[in-house]
Every structure is written in structure tokens, then in C-alpha cells.
Design an enzyme around this catalytic site. Structure first.
Site, PDB file in Angstrom:
ATOM      1  N   MET A 324       0.814  -1.203   0.000  1.00 41.29           N
ATOM      2  CA  MET A 324       0.000   0.000   0.000  1.00 41.29           C
ATOM      3  C   MET A 324       0.855   1.264   0.000  1.00 41.29           C
ATOM      4  O   MET A 324       0.637   2.185  -0.782  1.00 41.29           O
ATOM      5  CB  MET A 324      -0.943  -0.005   1.210  1.00 41.29           C
ATOM      6  CG  MET A 324      -1.954   1.120   1.203  1.00 41.29           C
ATOM      7  SD  MET A 324      -3.093   1.039  -0.197  1.00 41.29           S
ATOM      8  CE  MET A 324      -4.195  -0.265   0.343  1.00 41.29           C
ATOM      9  N   ASP A 343      10.678   3.156   5.716  1.00 45.10           N
ATOM     10  CA  ASP A 343      10.386   1.891   6.392  1.00 45.10           C
ATOM     11  C   ASP A 343      11.450   1.690   7.475  1.00 45.10           C
ATOM     12  O   ASP A 343      12.402   2.460   7.567  1.00 45.10           O
ATOM     13  CB  ASP A 343      10.369   0.727   5.403  1.00 45.10           C
ATOM     14  CG  ASP A 343       9.373  -0.358   5.815  1.00 45.10           C
ATOM     15  OD1 ASP A 343       9.498  -0.840   6.954  1.00 45.10           O
ATOM     16  OD2 ASP A 343       8.470  -0.705   5.034  1.00 45.10           O
ATOM     17  N   VAL A 400       0.959   1.679   7.726  1.00 45.34           N
ATOM     18  CA  VAL A 400       1.531   0.487   8.355  1.00 45.34           C
ATOM     19  C   VAL A 400       0.397  -0.477   8.735  1.00 45.34           C
ATOM     20  O   VAL A 400      -0.775  -0.221   8.488  1.00 45.34           O
ATOM     21  CB  VAL A 400       2.383   0.861   9.595  1.00 45.34           C
ATOM     22  CG1 VAL A 400       3.525   1.777   9.185  1.00 45.34           C
ATOM     23  CG2 VAL A 400       1.535   1.509  10.684  1.00 45.34           C
ATOM     24  N   GLU A 402      -2.466  -2.755  10.569  1.00 43.43           N
ATOM     25  CA  GLU A 402      -3.640  -2.299  11.324  1.00 43.43           C
ATOM     26  C   GLU A 402      -3.498  -2.584  12.818  1.00 43.43           C
ATOM     27  O   GLU A 402      -4.209  -3.414  13.387  1.00 43.43           O
ATOM     28  CB  GLU A 402      -4.904  -2.990  10.785  1.00 43.43           C
ATOM     29  CG  GLU A 402      -5.326  -2.551   9.384  1.00 43.43           C
ATOM     30  CD  GLU A 402      -5.888  -1.139   9.363  1.00 43.43           C
ATOM     31  OE1 GLU A 402      -7.075  -0.956   9.654  1.00 43.43           O
ATOM     32  OE2 GLU A 402      -5.123  -0.201   9.055  1.00 43.43           O
ATOM     33  N   LYS A 407       0.585   2.360  14.831  1.00 39.85           N
ATOM     34  CA  LYS A 407       0.203   3.548  14.071  1.00 39.85           C
ATOM     35  C   LYS A 407       0.476   4.818  14.885  1.00 39.85           C
ATOM     36  O   LYS A 407       0.967   5.825  14.364  1.00 39.85           O
ATOM     37  CB  LYS A 407      -1.267   3.460  13.656  1.00 39.85           C
ATOM     38  CG  LYS A 407      -1.548   2.452  12.544  1.00 39.85           C
ATOM     39  CD  LYS A 407      -3.038   2.395  12.205  1.00 39.85           C
ATOM     40  CE  LYS A 407      -3.342   1.414  11.087  1.00 39.85           C
ATOM     41  NZ  LYS A 407      -2.829   1.846   9.783  1.00 39.85           N
ATOM     42  N   SER A 429      -7.974   1.104   7.182  1.00 36.84           N
ATOM     43  CA  SER A 429      -9.221   0.712   6.518  1.00 36.84           C
ATOM     44  C   SER A 429     -10.339   0.443   7.517  1.00 36.84           C
ATOM     45  O   SER A 429     -11.485   0.273   7.123  1.00 36.84           O
ATOM     46  CB  SER A 429      -8.989  -0.543   5.667  1.00 36.84           C
ATOM     47  OG  SER A 429      -8.526  -1.612   6.469  1.00 36.84           O
ATOM     48  N   HIS A 450      -8.085   6.741   2.969  1.00 40.12           N
ATOM     49  CA  HIS A 450      -8.169   5.293   2.764  1.00 40.12           C
ATOM     50  C   HIS A 450      -8.026   4.986   1.279  1.00 40.12           C
ATOM     51  O   HIS A 450      -8.949   5.190   0.490  1.00 40.12           O
ATOM     52  CB  HIS A 450      -9.507   4.776   3.301  1.00 40.12           C
ATOM     53  CG  HIS A 450      -9.706   3.308   3.110  1.00 40.12           C
ATOM     54  ND1 HIS A 450     -10.945   2.719   3.088  1.00 40.12           N
ATOM     55  CD2 HIS A 450      -8.826   2.290   2.924  1.00 40.12           C
ATOM     56  CE1 HIS A 450     -10.822   1.426   2.902  1.00 40.12           C
ATOM     57  NE2 HIS A 450      -9.542   1.144   2.800  1.00 40.12           N
TER      58      HIS A 450
END
Length: 712
Positions: A324, A343, A400, A402, A407, A429, A450
């Protein structure tokens, strides 16, 4: 003021200037039709003193096509059919008058505009990237009804014409010249009319190819061996593609093939009949309403707060270089925005950048991008493992895993480094934005963005406003989404927001049916027949049932902290069985509802029958289809009722572009409109009695049905 200006010069060449009064673009509305009829009569009366005709436009575009406001409101077939034939007869009278007629194309010539140009003997086009040529009617559930099917087939032959007709293929001037659609290109608008007049003088007895003696259809007639072979498999291939949900491509194929076997005038009548049938169909009205009116409403800023100047984003920081994050970085870079892709390890960030390199390399290989352009785009992406590189970013997007704590950690770190007025966004999401916003000192700057995977192909971005998100931040986020060439919908905060909530009902319903004992192949096939791009079991494998379990656990934990209990759902037991007992969590693990043989095509796992299917539990195909569509539409109404959704256009566009809701229906709320609200409520109650109270129609829906209102 007439929609067509009649101007005659000293050489007796008539220039017809298309100029619909009070409109930014020319359309085939009532004013145009009246003006066109008058012009045809006048030219016929004065033909002895006319040496030729030039068709051009006073607008920045040549001609935009049919008036969709008229088309969507057509209620009676017979008068509409007669009107179409009158218009086409006028075009044919000019075409066969014996006077050379040239189209001087100064801008986009789409739909009816291209059909007008096709009726001319010669077509000269401005060589500009702003010019597009084509027949996009099929994308709105229609066919070209102004002679486009008949003339394109006679110009190019069946095989070459069908992609333009059935796929809505559009081309730029150079490609149009190469394909034989236009005859000349000119460098400036000033050259168009003068060059057209030169051609008129040099070709006083011009005719269309199909009106010349000895004309033969390019590539052969439908009975020619090569064409016959192509046509013998075309219907089945088309059916595979449309699943019977979209009548327009099928009617186009029929009109093209049938028209190729008769004379020109009868071919036009065949085209008019199919065109009228499509205009009267609910599918076309659904698609025009959503893909034209509602989509344009959104793109024009219908969901954007007023009072804020347009903004530009210059540098974006993306946290997380997985699929993503890498996709978001690519979309930003190709839209001209600098990107910092971070990252935990430089190797991972570099791998994320290589995703963009792969996509761009494919463009270069296709010839749609130069190597220089590819290098420029890649240079905009900085792969890093250093948060300090977020300095100067005016937007941070966290992408990153869920996990609420993770987060919060990465967001807090980036926020302390980027510009003090930068937007802070999460690509979550499911997790509520209001809670995630607690990670930053100023929650008014926090918003949800999103994206959908793969980012480069999926057209939608769902913008989610937390409780404290400011209107200014929403306006900037909206502008950013348009800047990266995506379609924004705006929703309010909720667990799963709009798209994930509705998507979850689709997958859960399919899994629940499997748990009831319904044949998995029946579930998957009926989902596709209903208009969904893929079955619920297949998409569950792609998402991963392990991730579904993780999201459920996070939800249960969050709700427990609020003193609430997560509602039970019959899909839960199936998911737990697949993940915990059968060790088949999805495609990434190589096994889920489907088997994924190496080098072979995926197939439903044979063990599903033994594990779940019960022969006595089979339900009707219609019930399968309705359960999958109704549950999504009902959840959409709940989102509207709870003020998660802000508008009907956001609901319809979001449901189609975000989760693949049946496009033929015009979206989840338009599906209810076309079904009829009272009938929908009755059917929902039947489904509730048979399959569970989750199908019970919401109060808002019942109230609207009782009062005779629609979702508009």
C-alpha cells in the site's frame, strides 16, 4: 440566438459554426436539433450557390455529444425513436447532397460530436493533447445512436471498429490519423478552417467511401471466413466479460453485425432501434445518473467545504513501504509530487521504491512513457529509514499494519519532524480516525485517507473526517486526492467507515452461506452474475482470513473498553475453522477457500464440500444474488442513517469504485431506487425472516418507502 451560425464566404463555402447558446460545450439538445434542421433545409434550398461546407466549433471543444439531461428523462420510446431518425436523416441529407463537407475539429469530438465528424467527407484535426476522439457511450450503458455504429463499421470494418464501439476506446490526434479516423493534422486552430476550405476547393465532387460505386466493407462482410470466425466466438467472449449485466456491448455487437449486412439507411434504422431500447433501459439510466451526473458532482467539489482557496501538495511522507505504501508513493510521484518513502530498514524502503520502477518500466516497454520521464518520476521518490527526512513534508500518510499502538508510534514520530501545518493522515481501513488522532498534539490536522489496492489501478480514495478534523484540512485533503488523479468521497468517522463496513457485509454474507451448507461454487458464480467483480470467498482469500480475525480482535477489544459487545455473525465460526483448525487462512499462505497450485489456475478447495456443504441446505440462485447485493445496500442505508455518509453521490460512487458493487445498478443506493423502495423493503423483510435480522430494513429506508421518496 441559433446553436449553429451560418457563414458564407466569397467562394460560396458555407461554414457552420457550432455554438450552443448558454453552454460551455455543444450538445445535441433541442436547440441544436432545431438549428440543425433549419440549416439542412437552407443548404438544400441554396445548394446551387454553395460550393462546399465546413463544420467547426466556437467552443474550446468541438462537440460533446448527446444531452444526458434529456436522455436520462426519456419516458416514451416511439417519439424518441422518431426524433433520433429525423436527426440522422438530416446528417444523411448533407452527406449525400453532392457538396464536399469537411469537419474542422478544434477540440474533443466525443460521442455525438464524433458522429457529426464521421458524416463529413474529410476530417482535419488540431494536433493537440487536449483533443480526444471516440465513442464513449458504452461506458454509460448506451450505444452511438447518431450513425456512429454504421459509419465506423463502414469506415474501418467490423474487426477494427468494434474496440471503439464496444470498449469506448478514445484516441489522441496522432493515433486517430494513424487509424484512418482523421485525414490531416494541423498545428494551430487558425489553420483548421483555411485548410478545410482549401480541401473543399480541391475536391468539389467528394463522396463518402460507402457511397462510391464498388464499395466493399473493409476486412470483409460478416459472412467472410475470417470475420465469420471472429464473430462466431465474439458473443461467448462478450458474455464472459459482461456476465449478462451490461446490455450495451451486446446491442452494439448486434447493431454492427446486422447493419453490415444491409444497405446504409436500413443499417441506421437498426442502430436507432437498439439505441432506443438502451435509452429506455434502467441500466442506462442508472449508469448515466451515477457515472456522469454524480461523478461530475464529486469531481467539481460537491463534497469539499466552501470558503477555502485551492491548495497544492508539494512533498509527501509515506510511512510504510509495503504494497500500500509503495503504491501511494508511486501515485504521488507520477502526479509530480516529491515523496519520502520510509520503512524500518532501508532495504525495505528501497524495495518499496522498486515497485514504482516496475510499473514505470512497463509503461516504457509499451511506448506510453519515455525513459527520461521514467527517470524523472523515480527521482521524486526518496527511499529512507530515517524519520528526519520527513522535514519539509506538507502531508504525512501512515500506511503500516492495522495496529493502533504501532500507528500511534510512527505517526507521533513523523509529526514532530514535518512542517508544523502539515496534514497528518492514516491509510487505515477500519480503525476510527478520532482515536488515531489522539497520537498528535493537534487532532484538527488529522484525517483519514483510505486508499484501495492496487493504488495505481483503483480510482477511489475515501477521505474520513474525525470528530476534530477541521474543514480546512478536509479541503486540503480533497485537493490532494484530485491532484493525484483519484476520485475522493468524504465520510464521517465510524469503525470501518463506509467502504470497509459495506465490503465486510459482502464477504461475511458469502462465508455465512457456506457455513449454512450452500455450495461454494453457487455462491461464487451468483456473485459474479449479480455484477460483483469476484466472489466473496475468492476476495476473502485475497484479504486473508487471518487479517479478518485480527481486525475482529481489535474491534472486540475497542468495544470492550467502551463497555460494548461485538454483534455475533454466522461467518465468524467459518473463519475460525478455516484459520485455526484447517490452517487455510488465504492466498498468501497458499491455501484458503481456494487451492493455489504452482503454475496452475486457482480452484475451489475440494475439502469445502466435506467440511461445510449439506445437500439439503441449498437455496435458490435468486436468493444467493439478493443476499449478496441487499446486505450491502442495507448497510449503505445504515451508514447514511448514522451520518457516516454525507451524500448519495458519495455512497454510489464509493460503493462501485471502492468495493466493486454491481456497476450496472449505478451503486448501492441507486440499486434500491431502481428496485423500488417499497419493493425493496418487502424483499428485505423476506430475507430477514429467512436468513437473519441483519436484513431488516433500517428505519430511514422504511420511512422513505412509505413517503414515496428516493435516494437523490
Amino acid at each position: 440566438m441559433s446553436a449553429i451560425r451560418f457563414e458564407k464566404d466569397a467562394d460560396n463555402i458555407v461554414t457552420l459554426v457550432l455554438d450552443n447558446p448558454g453552454q460551455s460545450a455543444n450538445t445535441m439538445n433541442a436547440d441544436f436539433r432545431a438549428a440543425f434542421e433549419e440549416v439542412v433545409v437552407r443548404i438544400e434550398a441554396e445548394q446551387a450557390d454553395i460550393s462546399g461546407i465546413v463544420l467547426t466549433s466556437a467552443k474550446s471543444t468541438f462537440f460533446a455529444g448527446g444531452d444526458l439531461n434529456e436522455l436520462i428523462s426519456v419516458a416514451e420510446a416511439a417519439p424518441f425513436y422518431e426524433m433520433v431518425n429525423r436527426l440522422k436523416a438530416g446528417m444523411r441529407r448533407l452527406e449525400t447532397l453532392g457538396k464536399p463537407m469537411v469537419a474542422a475539429i478544434n477540440g474533443a469530438a466525443l460521442g455525438g460530436g464524433w458522429e457529426l465528424a464521421l458524416a463529413c467527407h474529410h476530417r482535419i484535426c488540431l494536433d493537440s493533447p487536449k483533443v480526444s476522439i471516440g465513442l464513449p457511450e458504452v461506458t454509460l450503458g448506451l450505444l452511438p445512436g447518431g450513425g456512429g455504429v454504421v459509419r465506423m463499421v463502414r469506415l474501418l470494418g467490423l474487426e477494427k471498429a468494434l474496440p471503439y464501439l464496444m470498449e469506448g476506446k478514445q484516441v489522441k490526434p496522432e493515433a486517430a490519423l494513424k487509424a484512418g479516423l482523421v485525414h490531416e493534422l494541423v498545428a494551430s486552430p487558425e489553420e483548421l478552417v483555411s485548410r478545410a476550405k482549401e480541401w473543399v476547393k480541391a475536391n468539389p465532387k467528394a463522396q463518402q467511401p460507402w457511397d462510391e460505386k464498388g464499395y466493399r466493407l473493409p476486412g470483409g462482410t460478416p459472412s467472410s471466413p475470417h470475420v465469420f470466425q471472429m464473430l462466431s466466438i465474439a458473443p461467448s467472449m462478450l458474455r464472459q466479460k459482461t456476465k449478462g449485466c451490461f446490455p450495451a456491448p451486446e446491442k452494439i455487437l448486434a447493431a454492427a453485425v446486422e447493419g453490415a449486412q444491409v444497405d446504409f439507411d436500413n443499417a441506421c434504422l437498426i442502430e436507432s432501434r437498439y439505441f432506443t431500447e438502451l435509452v429506455m433501459s434502467p441500466v442506462a439510466k442508472n449508469m448515466i445518473n451515477t457515472f456522469w451526473f454524480q461523478l461530475n458532482h464529486i469531481k467539481a467539489g460537491g463534497s469539499r467545504p466552501d470558503g477555502f482557496a485551492p491548495s497544492q501538495t508539494h512533498k509527501v511522507g509515506v510511512i510504510g513501504a509495503g504494497m500500500m505504501g509503495a503504491g501511494i508513493a508511486y501515485q504521488c510521484a507520477i502526479s509530480g509530487i516529491d515523496v519520502v518513502l520510509k520503512d524500518v530498514a532501508l532495504e525495505s524502503a528501497t524495495k518499496g521504491k522498486s515497485y514504482s520502477e516496475g510499473l514505470l518500466a512497463k509503461r516504457v516497454a509499451r511506448g506510453s512513457m519515455t525513459q527520461q520521464k521514467m527517470d524523472e518520476v523515480l527521482a521524486r521518490i526518496q527511499a529512507t529509514d530515517n524519520s528526519g527526512d520527513f522535514a519539509g513534508c506538507d502531508l504525512i500518510i501512515e500506511a503500516v499494519f492495522e495496529d493502533r499502538a504501532l500507528k500511534a508510534q510512527v505517526t507521533r514520530e513523523a509529526e514532530s519532524i514535518c512542517n508544523p501545518d502539515a496534514l497528518i493522515a492514516s491509510n487505515t481501513s477500519t480503525l476510527p480516525i478520532t482515536g488515531l488522532a489522539e497520537a498528535v498534539p493537534d487532532p484538527s490536522r488529522f484525517i483519514g485517507l483510505h486508499f484501495f489496492s492496487p493504488v495505481d489501478k483503483m480510482p477511489l480514495v475515501e477521505i474520513i473526517c474525525g470528530e476534530k478534523t477541521s474543514d480546512e484540512v478536509l479541503a486540503k485533503a480533497f485537493d490532494f486526492v484530485l491532484q493525484i488523479r483519484k476520485t475522493p468521497i468524504v465520510v464521517n468517522d465510524s469503525r470501518g467507515f463506509f467502504t470497509s463496513r459495506v465490503f465486510g457485509t459482502f464477504t461475511n454474507e458469502g462465508i455465512a452461506m457456506l457455513g449454512e451448507g450452500v455450495e461454494p461454487a453457487l455462491i461464487e458464480k451468483e456473485a459474479v452474475k449479480a455484477g460483483m467483480p469476484v466472489g466473496p470467498l475468492a476476495i476473502s482469500d485475497e484479504v486473508s482470513m487471518s487479517l479478518m480475525k485480527h481486525i475482529r480482535a481489535q474491534t472486540e477489544s475497542d468495544l470492550a473498553a467502551e463497555g460494548k459487545v461485538m454483534p455475533a455473525h454466522p461467518a465468524i465460526a467459518v473463519i475460525d475453522t478455516m484459520v485455526d483448525q484447517l490452517k487455510r487462512p488465504g492466498r498468501a499462505a497458499g491455501a484458503g477457500f481456494y487451492d493455489y497450485p504452482e503454475g496452475g489456475k486457482k480452484r475451489l478447495w475440494s475439502g469445502l464440500k466435506e467440511q461445510f456443504v449439506r445437500s439439503e441446505q441449498q437455496i435458490s440462485r435468486q436468493d444467493v444474488r439478493d443476499r449478496l447485493l441487499f446486505i450491502q445496500a442495507i448497510e449503505t442505508v445504515r451508514c447514511l442513517e448514522e451520518k457516516v455518509l454525507r451524500s448519495v453521490p458519495d455512497a454510489n460512487i464509493g460503493s462501485i469504485f471502492g468495493i466493486g458493487f454491481a456497476a450496472w445498478s449505478g451503486g448501492a443506493l441507486q440499486f434500491i431506487n431502481q428496485y423500488g423502495l417499497a419493493s425493496f423493503v418487502d424483499r428485505a423483510r423476506y430475507l430477514s425472516e429467512q436468513y437473519g435480522e441483519r436484513f431488516e430494513p433500517p428505519a430511514l429506508l422504511q420511512e422513505m418507502a412509505a413517503s414515496g421518496h428516493r435516494f437523490e
